[in-house]
Design a protein around this motif. Structure first.
Motif, PDB file in Angstrom:
ATOM      1  N   ALA A 277       8.082  23.415  -2.007  1.00 56.49           N
ATOM      2  CA  ALA A 277       9.015  23.387  -0.880  1.00 56.49           C
ATOM      3  C   ALA A 277       8.539  22.414   0.199  1.00 56.49           C
ATOM      4  O   ALA A 277       9.333  21.648   0.754  1.00 56.49           O
TER       5      ALA A 277
ATOM      6  N   ILE B 243      10.578  19.125   1.582  1.00 56.22           N
ATOM      7  CA  ILE B 243      10.893  18.959   3.010  1.00 56.22           C
ATOM      8  C   ILE B 243      10.325  17.644   3.537  1.00 56.22           C
ATOM      9  O   ILE B 243      11.002  16.903   4.249  1.00 56.22           O
TER      10      ILE B 243
ATOM     11  N   PHE C  22       9.904  25.394  10.213  1.00 57.58           N
ATOM     12  CA  PHE C  22       9.094  24.883   9.105  1.00 57.58           C
ATOM     13  C   PHE C  22       7.708  24.467   9.606  1.00 57.58           C
ATOM     14  O   PHE C  22       6.698  24.786   8.986  1.00 57.58           O
TER      15      PHE C  22
ATOM     16  N   TYR D  63       7.967  30.638   4.632  1.00 56.13           N
ATOM     17  CA  TYR D  63       8.342  29.225   4.528  1.00 56.13           C
ATOM     18  C   TYR D  63       9.302  29.032   3.354  1.00 56.13           C
ATOM     19  O   TYR D  63      10.344  28.386   3.491  1.00 56.13           O
TER      20      TYR D  63
ATOM     21  N   PHE E 154      13.136  27.916   3.446  1.00 57.03           N
ATOM     22  CA  PHE E 154      13.580  26.783   2.635  1.00 57.03           C
ATOM     23  C   PHE E 154      14.848  27.169   1.864  1.00 57.03           C
ATOM     24  O   PHE E 154      15.845  26.445   1.873  1.00 57.03           O
ATOM     25  N   LYS E 155      14.806  28.319   1.201  1.00 59.27           N
ATOM     26  CA  LYS E 155      15.956  28.770   0.411  1.00 59.27           C
ATOM     27  C   LYS E 155      17.173  29.013   1.293  1.00 59.27           C
ATOM     28  O   LYS E 155      18.308  28.702   0.915  1.00 59.27           O
TER      29      LYS E 155
END
Length: 164
Positions: free
Chosen positions: A36, A40, A59, A105, A109-110
């Motif tokens: 992830a 990003i 993030f 995190y 992200f999801k």
């Protein structure tokens, strides 16, 4: 009482079906976190996927908490607006374990990439994080007998292979 069985994962195996509770090993979560983070950090500035400023700060704060732990510097000065925002985002996670920060995190992200459900790039990114599993994994399937009940809790987990 918990009864578990295990078998070697095959290259053609799909991930275990979703259960009511998700149990990921620390190694799997760490691998998902790294994937992830890579995605990003590689997002093109002119791409379709544009996390908001608040998402970016979240993030950042979770990444710092996952990599370093609690904030260990003093808050930047009055006129360092960006520095203060970053410091505040990191400080907001104070007391969270590094493992929990990695989990949060990946969840963030999801959530962020889930907003772009019609975008093929977002779908691929989500799939690549969800499907992270290391070489030599085992599927572990467990059934837990609940106290004084015939109900069973079933779940599947992918765990690192150990010498057998």
């Amino acid at each position: 009482m918990e009864i578990c069985s295990q078998r070697r994962a095959q290259p053609t195996d799909e991930m275990p079906p979703k259960a009511s509770h998700t149990h990921l090993t620390p190694a799997t979560m760490s691998a998902q976190f790294k994937k992830a983070v890579d995605i990003i950090q590689e997002l093109p500035k002119d791409g379709n996927i544009k996390p908001s400023q608040n998402d970016q700060l979240k993030f950042y704060g979770l990444y710092k908490q996952a990599k370093i732990g609690d904030v260990n510097t003093s808050r930047p000065g009055t006129f360092d607006f960006a520095g203060k925002a970053k410091w505040d985002a990191w400080s907001a996670n104070k007391g969270m374990s590094q493992e929990d920060a990695q989990t949060k995190y990946v969840e963030t992200f999801k959530e962020v990439f889930g907003r772009y459900e019609d975008d093929e790039e977002a779908k691929k990114a989500l799939a690549s994080v969800r499907e992270v599993r290391s070489k030599g994994m085992l599927f572990l399937t467990c059934s837990a007998q609940l106290d004084s009940s015939r109900h069973r809790q079933q779940y599947s987990e992918v765990v690192p292979e150990r010498s057998m």
